[in-house]
Design a protein around this motif. Structure first.
Motif, PDB file in Angstrom:
ATOM      1  N   LYS A   5       0.867  -1.178   0.000  1.00 35.54           N
ATOM      2  CA  LYS A   5       0.000   0.000   0.000  1.00 35.54           C
ATOM      3  C   LYS A   5       0.906   1.231   0.000  1.00 35.54           C
ATOM      4  O   LYS A   5       1.722   1.411   0.899  1.00 35.54           O
ATOM      5  N   THR A   6       0.755   2.079  -1.000  1.00 35.15           N
ATOM      6  CA  THR A   6       1.610   3.270  -1.104  1.00 35.15           C
ATOM      7  C   THR A   6       0.755   4.520  -1.259  1.00 35.15           C
ATOM      8  O   THR A   6      -0.378   4.460  -1.747  1.00 35.15           O
ATOM      9  N   ASP A   7       1.308   5.655  -0.844  1.00 33.10           N
ATOM     10  CA  ASP A   7       0.633   6.939  -1.008  1.00 33.10           C
ATOM     11  C   ASP A   7       0.681   7.347  -2.470  1.00 33.10           C
ATOM     12  O   ASP A   7       1.740   7.300  -3.109  1.00 33.10           O
ATOM     13  N   ARG A   8      -0.454   7.783  -2.978  1.00 34.39           N
ATOM     14  CA  ARG A   8      -0.570   8.081  -4.405  1.00 34.39           C
ATOM     15  C   ARG A   8       0.418   9.149  -4.868  1.00 34.39           C
ATOM     16  O   ARG A   8       0.919   9.091  -5.982  1.00 34.39           O
ATOM     17  N   GLY A   9       0.716  10.108  -4.032  1.00 33.34           N
ATOM     18  CA  GLY A   9       1.607  11.181  -4.446  1.00 33.34           C
ATOM     19  C   GLY A   9       3.072  10.870  -4.263  1.00 33.34           C
ATOM     20  O   GLY A   9       3.928  11.693  -4.619  1.00 33.34           O
TER      21      GLY A   9
END
Length: 262
Positions: A177-181
């Motif tokens: 799970k990664t931050d979109r930005g």
């Protein structure tokens, strides 16, 4: 970026499923047998894909392991470091590429030796006029001859092995799970799309090999070696504690697992 993320979402919903990993080996065997049956009893007309000089064969299949290695290396490194934060575990998982390289090298060398020791040199593709003075395939070709031996399908082996390996490694996406930005999100998304398209190319060219090239027995042995390479590692050895381990599929806040049981 939005189109890239949509493509990545589609690939997550297809290639990352446990059912895909479970049934892909059977699908490979089925497509190989079906394509071989078609080639023997109802051959398709010649096409661009039946030409060994087609773009996919020359620039992808001929260097299939190099493509697979170069894309899996950053994918495994980034996803495993993101989940574990431990360089030692990342290196341990990256050693799967060393094992894969050894399997590729040993099998291709074995196939080459088998073709050499079972082959003879002929004056024409009709297998007439044995030229016994030619002691190797290379010598035969230099003399303008045609070498005929038991040529186990290297394409069937390598394309099956690479496709199965990519699908196994992509299982780690269940946990990523990664931050979109974040730049990591862009890097992993791009790698997932590249690996996904590469897998579809391998599967498509595997089917083309079954339909257009080699004898049935040569493709059976090639596919069998590919399946054995996959099962011997991901299905058996990697489940042991003294192995590179399986891709992460479960994690906790304290201790990250470095393997999983199917």
């Amino acid at each position: 970026m939005e189109h890239l993320e949509r493509c990545e979402w589609f690939l997550r919903g297809t290639l990352v499923r446990a059912t895909v990993r479970r049934y892909l080996p059977w699908a490979l065997v089925t497509s190989m047998l079906a394509g071989s049956f078609l080639k023997e009893f109802s051959p398709l007309p010649e096409s661009y894909l039946s030409n060994k000089r087609n773009v996919l064969n020359v620039y992808f299949v001929k260097v299939a392991w190099a493509w697979t290695f170069c894309l899996l290396l950053p994918f495994i490194a980034l996803t495993n470091y993101h989940l574990t934060g431990k360089a030692s575990l990342v290196l341990r998982r990256l050693s799967t590429l060393v094992v894969g390289t050894a399997i590729w090298y040993v099998c291709t060398a074995l196939f080459s030796n088998i073709e050499h020791y079972t082959g003879h040199c002929y004056h024409s593709p009709a297998l007439e006029g044995i030229r016994k003075e030619c002691q190797s395939k290379q010598h035969c070709h230099r003399e303008g001859g045609f070498w005929h031996g038991f040529d186990i399908s290297g394409h069937s082996f390598l394309l099956a092995f690479c496709a199965l390996m990519i699908v196994e490694e992509m299982a780690v996406l269940h946990e990523v799970k990664t931050d979109r930005g974040h730049c990591l999100h862009t890097a992993i998304t791009s790698l997932v799309v590249a690996l996904g398209f590469l897998t579809f190319i391998w599967l498509w060219m595997f089917l083309c090999t079954a339909v257009y090239f080699h004898d049935v027995s040569q493709k059976v042995f090639g596919t069998l070696f590919g399946l054995l390479g996959w099962y011997g590692t991901y299905g058996f050895w990697y489940q042991k504690s003294y192995s590179p381990g399986l891709p992460l599929q479960s994690s906790s806040s304290n201790l990250k697992q470095d393997s999983y049981k199917k």
